[in-house]
Design an enzyme around this catalytic site. Structure first.
Site, PDB file in Angstrom:
ATOM      1  N   GLN A 175     -60.123  -0.700 -10.436  1.00 14.75           N
ATOM      2  CA  GLN A 175     -60.105   0.138  -9.224  1.00 14.75           C
ATOM      3  C   GLN A 175     -59.273  -0.486  -8.106  1.00 14.75           C
ATOM      4  O   GLN A 175     -59.568  -1.582  -7.628  1.00 14.75           O
ATOM      5  CB  GLN A 175     -61.545   0.316  -8.732  1.00 14.75           C
ATOM      6  CG  GLN A 175     -62.444   1.014  -9.744  1.00 14.75           C
ATOM      7  CD  GLN A 175     -63.897   0.580  -9.636  1.00 14.75           C
ATOM      8  OE1 GLN A 175     -64.179  -0.579  -9.327  1.00 14.75           O
ATOM      9  NE2 GLN A 175     -64.815   1.491  -9.908  1.00 14.75           N
ATOM     10  N   ARG A 182     -56.558   1.075 -17.369  1.00 14.20           N
ATOM     11  CA  ARG A 182     -56.417   2.355 -16.658  1.00 14.20           C
ATOM     12  C   ARG A 182     -56.588   2.037 -15.176  1.00 14.20           C
ATOM     13  O   ARG A 182     -57.634   1.527 -14.769  1.00 14.20           O
ATOM     14  CB  ARG A 182     -57.502   3.346 -17.092  1.00 14.20           C
ATOM     15  CG  ARG A 182     -57.516   4.611 -16.219  1.00 14.20           C
ATOM     16  CD  ARG A 182     -58.873   5.296 -16.209  1.00 14.20           C
ATOM     17  NE  ARG A 182     -59.215   5.906 -17.471  1.00 14.20           N
ATOM     18  CZ  ARG A 182     -60.472   6.053 -17.879  1.00 14.20           C
ATOM     19  NH1 ARG A 182     -61.475   5.605 -17.152  1.00 14.20           N
ATOM     20  NH2 ARG A 182     -60.729   6.614 -19.036  1.00 14.20           N
ATOM     21  N   THR A 203     -54.376   9.221 -11.602  1.00 16.78           N
ATOM     22  CA  THR A 203     -54.453   9.731 -10.230  1.00 16.78           C
ATOM     23  C   THR A 203     -53.961  11.170 -10.185  1.00 16.78           C
ATOM     24  O   THR A 203     -53.178  11.591 -11.043  1.00 16.78           O
ATOM     25  CB  THR A 203     -53.596   8.860  -9.282  1.00 16.78           C
ATOM     26  OG1 THR A 203     -53.680   9.387  -7.962  1.00 16.78           O
ATOM     27  CG2 THR A 203     -52.137   8.789  -9.701  1.00 16.78           C
ATOM     28  N   ARG A 225     -67.076  13.795  -7.783  1.00 18.92           N
ATOM     29  CA  ARG A 225     -65.915  14.689  -7.599  1.00 18.92           C
ATOM     30  C   ARG A 225     -66.001  15.401  -6.253  1.00 18.92           C
ATOM     31  O   ARG A 225     -65.002  15.619  -5.593  1.00 18.92           O
ATOM     32  CB  ARG A 225     -65.838  15.737  -8.732  1.00 18.92           C
ATOM     33  CG  ARG A 225     -65.747  15.189 -10.137  1.00 18.92           C
ATOM     34  CD  ARG A 225     -64.518  14.377 -10.462  1.00 18.92           C
ATOM     35  NE  ARG A 225     -64.373  13.052  -9.965  1.00 18.92           N
ATOM     36  CZ  ARG A 225     -64.864  11.919 -10.486  1.00 18.92           C
ATOM     37  NH1 ARG A 225     -65.581  11.951 -11.564  1.00 18.92           N
ATOM     38  NH2 ARG A 225     -64.623  10.746  -9.931  1.00 18.92           N
ATOM     39  N   ASP A 244     -65.111   2.680 -18.756  1.00 19.19           N
ATOM     40  CA  ASP A 244     -64.965   3.067 -17.351  1.00 19.19           C
ATOM     41  C   ASP A 244     -65.455   1.927 -16.463  1.00 19.19           C
ATOM     42  O   ASP A 244     -66.267   1.110 -16.892  1.00 19.19           O
ATOM     43  CB  ASP A 244     -65.839   4.303 -17.047  1.00 19.19           C
ATOM     44  CG  ASP A 244     -65.324   5.578 -17.701  1.00 19.19           C
ATOM     45  OD1 ASP A 244     -64.161   5.621 -18.115  1.00 19.19           O
ATOM     46  OD2 ASP A 244     -66.117   6.542 -17.778  1.00 19.19           O
ATOM     47  N   MET A 245     -64.985   1.902 -15.213  1.00 15.79           N
ATOM     48  CA  MET A 245     -65.489   0.901 -14.275  1.00 15.79           C
ATOM     49  C   MET A 245     -66.456   1.560 -13.303  1.00 15.79           C
ATOM     50  O   MET A 245     -66.133   2.589 -12.710  1.00 15.79           O
ATOM     51  CB  MET A 245     -64.330   0.241 -13.517  1.00 15.79           C
ATOM     52  CG  MET A 245     -64.750  -0.951 -12.702  1.00 15.79           C
ATOM     53  SD  MET A 245     -65.605  -2.248 -13.644  1.00 15.79           S
ATOM     54  CE  MET A 245     -64.226  -3.123 -14.395  1.00 15.79           C
ATOM     55  N   LYS A 264     -58.061   4.771  -8.287  1.00 19.01           N
ATOM     56  CA  LYS A 264     -58.286   4.335  -6.896  1.00 19.01           C
ATOM     57  C   LYS A 264     -59.705   3.797  -6.731  1.00 19.01           C
ATOM     58  O   LYS A 264     -59.915   2.842  -5.988  1.00 19.01           O
ATOM     59  CB  LYS A 264     -58.051   5.508  -5.945  1.00 19.01           C
ATOM     60  CG  LYS A 264     -56.585   5.867  -5.794  1.00 19.01           C
ATOM     61  CD  LYS A 264     -56.361   6.787  -4.605  1.00 19.01           C
ATOM     62  CE  LYS A 264     -54.933   7.292  -4.582  1.00 19.01           C
ATOM     63  NZ  LYS A 264     -54.683   8.237  -3.479  1.00 19.01           N
ATOM     64  N   GLY A 265     -60.687   4.414  -7.384  1.00 15.81           N
ATOM     65  CA  GLY A 265     -62.085   3.994  -7.236  1.00 15.81           C
ATOM     66  C   GLY A 265     -62.908   5.113  -6.642  1.00 15.81           C
ATOM     67  O   GLY A 265     -62.516   5.702  -5.636  1.00 15.81           O
ATOM     68  N   ALA A 266     -64.063   5.398  -7.265  1.00 15.39           N
ATOM     69  CA  ALA A 266     -64.820   6.605  -6.919  1.00 15.39           C
ATOM     70  C   ALA A 266     -66.156   6.343  -6.234  1.00 15.39           C
ATOM     71  O   ALA A 266     -66.838   7.287  -5.867  1.00 15.39           O
ATOM     72  CB  ALA A 266     -65.070   7.416  -8.201  1.00 15.39           C
TER      73      ALA A 266
END
Ligand code: FDA
Length: 311
Positions: free
Chosen positions: A165, A186, A228, A291, A135-136, A189-191
């Site tokens: 991202q 993968r 997404t 989230r 994961d990033m 968008k970026g969280a």
């Protein structure tokens, strides 16, 4: 607004008292509010959730939640949990695909130790035919995450992929860098909460970047994952792939557990590969807060959940 909500939930995610409160109520019962996004606190619960997804034709990746460990012992403990997870998944017959974070494996403590820990996971993963996605995390980790990935790639590990991202200004270069290697990306968008110096702030800008990068990945990437829940991004991807005559088995879609299950089912029904990211474990609070930051309307679930638990 787009960046603002993330900033608020990021600040809240650092509150120890909110974490205590959420941890008490969030996963306490079968219909507790965090269960919408988290498959459970134990690997057994995650496997049960994974089986249900598989039976509906969905692919999956399991994420043993945890991040930002502060000691070597914690990093080693997380590594051992992943190695144990590999054994348990082999025994369970669940699809062999896992996701992990480098801050969980000790990147904040010492890079060499983190690489060693990752290798400890990749060895049995490779032996048993697992794919491992890194994961990033937030932007201070972007370059080091890519560097660790490249170190292992140079050591001939090919059962690994990375997340990139679209909200970061730098990502087009990173996509090209990974495409040149032939590595699996993968696209998300970026969280995280990022400043205007490194990231686009408006949803329209992030979406435009996502579409550009999706095309770059479909044209020149290796089995990219388009991750997404945004219907506009999904239909643009399908349309572009069709226009370029890229068959649906040369890429996949990915979504998070519990989000837009209707779209997940529709993609499977349409003949697309659709992978669900299934998080589990006791360290669910930061993941859960991201989230909420993506969609503040989710706070309604939390309030109703807490009130329900207390009644
Ligand atoms: P966007 O935020 O524009 O949302 C589009 C629509 O999707 C919304 O209108 C809503 O309907 C639905 N939706 C989105 N988020 C929701 C939520 N939380 N609750 C309910 N509905 C929601 N990020 C990162 O920085 N590093 C990573 O490694 C990963 N890994 C990852 C894996 C997978 C499989 C996915 C799907 C996502 C990630 N992410 C991630 C998270 C990603 O960066 C992003 O924050 C979320 O996917 C939300 O963005 P969307 O693309 O869905 O669009």
């Amino acid at each position: 607004m787009y960046a603002g909500a993330k900033a608020i939930f990021y600040a809240l995610s650092r509150s120890a008292s909110l974490k205590r409160l959420a941890s008490k109520y969030g996963m306490a019962g079968e219909d507790s509010f965090a269960r919408r996004f988290i498959a459970g606190e134990t690997v057994e619960e995650a496997i049960q959730a994974a089986r249900a997804l598989q039976s509906r034709g969905l692919l999956l990746t399991l994420d043993y939640l945890g991040e930002s460990v502060r000691t070597m012992d914690e990093a080693l403990a997380a590594t051992k949990e992943y190695v144990r997870l590999i054994d348990v998944l082999v025994a369970s017959g669940i699809e062999r695909n896992i996701s992990l974070k480098l801050t969980q494996l000790g990147i904040d403590i010492d890079r060499a130790t983190c690489v060693d820990n990752l290798r400890r996971i990749l060895e049995p993963a490779q032996r048993h035919g697992f794919f491992v996605r890194i994961d990033m995390e937030n932007s201070p980790y972007t370059e080091v995450t890519l560097a660790v990935f490249e170190t292992l790639w140079q050591q001939q590990y090919r059962n690994i992929g990375i997340a990139l991202q679209a909200y970061l200004h730098r990502t087009e270069q990173d996509v090209r860098r990974m495409n040149e290697l032939g590595a699996r990306v993968r696209l998300v968008k970026g969280a995280y909460k990022e400043g205007p110096d490194v990231a686009f702030q408006q949803k329209s800008e992030v979406d435009a970047s996502f579409l550009r990068l999706m095309q770059l990945l479909l044209d020149h990437g290796t089995y990219p994952a388009i991750a997404t829940h945004d219907e506009a991004m999904l239909s643009a991807t399908r349309a572009y792939a069709a226009q370029q005559q890229i068959a649906p088995d040369r890429y996949e879609f990915q979504m998070l557990y519990g989000i837009r299950r209707d779209l997940q089912a529709a993609l499977v029904a349409g003949g697309y590969r659709m992978r669900v990211y299934v998080p589990f474990g006791r360290q669910w609070f930061p993941y859960f807060m991201r989230r909420l930051g993506e969609r503040p309307a989710n706070i309604g679930f939390v309030v109703r959940g807490i009130l329900g638990e207390r009644r």
